[in-house]
Design an enzyme around this catalytic site. Structure first.
Site, PDB file in Angstrom:
ATOM      1  N   GLU A 179       5.375   3.709 -12.657  1.00 45.88           N
ATOM      2  CA  GLU A 179       4.115   3.836 -13.387  1.00 45.88           C
ATOM      3  C   GLU A 179       4.373   4.367 -14.793  1.00 45.88           C
ATOM      4  OE1 GLU A 179       1.369   2.696 -12.397  1.00 45.88           O
ATOM      5  OE2 GLU A 179       1.761   2.362 -10.255  1.00 45.88           O
TER       6      GLU A 179
ATOM      7  N   ARG B 203     -12.239   4.583  -3.958  1.00 49.85           N
ATOM      8  CA  ARG B 203     -12.938   3.521  -3.215  1.00 49.85           C
ATOM      9  C   ARG B 203     -13.012   3.855  -1.738  1.00 49.85           C
ATOM     10  NH1 ARG B 203     -10.038  -0.583  -2.627  1.00 49.85           N
ATOM     11  NH2 ARG B 203      -8.346   0.016  -4.006  1.00 49.85           N
TER      12      ARG B 203
ATOM     13  N   CYS C  72      -2.545   9.073  -5.882  1.00 47.89           N
ATOM     14  CA  CYS C  72      -1.269   8.892  -6.579  1.00 47.89           C
ATOM     15  C   CYS C  72      -1.403   9.202  -8.064  1.00 47.89           C
ATOM     16  CB  CYS C  72      -0.743   7.468  -6.378  1.00 47.89           C
ATOM     17  SG  CYS C  72      -0.219   7.178  -4.681  1.00 47.89           S
TER      18      CYS C  72
ATOM     19  N   HIS D 138       5.332   3.273  -7.367  1.00 48.21           N
ATOM     20  CA  HIS D 138       4.597   2.659  -6.256  1.00 48.21           C
ATOM     21  C   HIS D 138       5.478   1.628  -5.555  1.00 48.21           C
ATOM     22  CE1 HIS D 138       0.353   4.022  -7.424  1.00 48.21           C
ATOM     23  NE2 HIS D 138       0.410   4.186  -6.114  1.00 48.21           N
TER      24      HIS D 138
END
Ligand code: PCA
Length: 199
Positions: free
Chosen positions: A83, A93, A146, A168
């Site tokens: 990342e 979500r 994360c 990830h």
């Protein structure tokens, strides 16, 4: 005399969202104790907003690592994705493992909008690709736990010598439904080994 080792704290998450495994922790568990110049300390962290970063920080206060690398599951991705950036936003979500489901909440009140990762993300992608494994930069760690960990650690260690990064990983084959990409555990571990070798 052998070279002094760099201390690397590496973390993986517990399962979340109805899964029974989290590839991030499965892959971290299988890593050797030493990779290149780095001596590894492994820590499992909970998929819970706030508590995840607190767990990393408690471990890093003790260890005083040179590098902190957190690994997380990103179901649906096909390759290993370091990342580039963590953003100051919590927006979920699905509930985390403590039932928290924040919307439009900052990670750090009045913190800057974003921080760039301080590990060599481009060299990490190259090292994984050179090992014959699919990898690419990711420009969003999402807005779930994360990203929360990445932003929190980058904020905490901003302006210090401690390097912070996040990678990830895809689903494991047993997690992925038809037409959803996955990666074998051995390949994930080999990829993380290659990435760590340039950290
Ligand atoms: N992946 C989630 C949190 C825990 C994990 O392994 C994420 O991408 O935010």
């Amino acid at each position: 005399m052998s070279e002094p080792k760099k201390k690397l704290l590496i973390t993986g998450f517990d399962p979340f969202g109805g899964e029974t495994v989290n590839p991030s922790w499965e892959a971290v568990r299988l890593l050797p104790e030493e990779i290149g110049a780095c001596r590894l300390t492994k820590q499992q962290i909970p998929t819970v907003f706030g508590r995840a970063a607190e767990t990393v920080l408690a471990a890093s206060e003790k260890l005083q690592p040179d590098v902190i690398l957190c690994i997380g599951q990103a179901g649906g991705r096909s390759g290993i994705t370091p990342e580039v950036v963590g953003i100051n936003l919590r927006e979920a979500r699905l509930p985390d493992n403590a039932g928290n489901q924040p919307t439009d909440v900052p990670v750090v009140e009045n913190g800057p909008a974003a921080y760039f990762a301080t590990v060599p993300v481009r060299a990490m992608v190259k090292a994984v690709n050179d090992a014959g494994i699919s990898a690419a930069l990711s420009y969003s760690a999402g807005t779930f736990v994360c990203n929360d960990v990445l932003y929190s650690l980058l904020h905490h260690y901003h302006g210090t010598a401690t390097k912070v990064g996040f990678v990830h990983v895809p689903f494991l084959p047993e997690q992925a439904e038809e037409n959803v990409p996955a990666m074998a555990l051995e390949q994930m571990t080999a990829a993380l080994t290659a990435a760590i070798s340039v950290c």
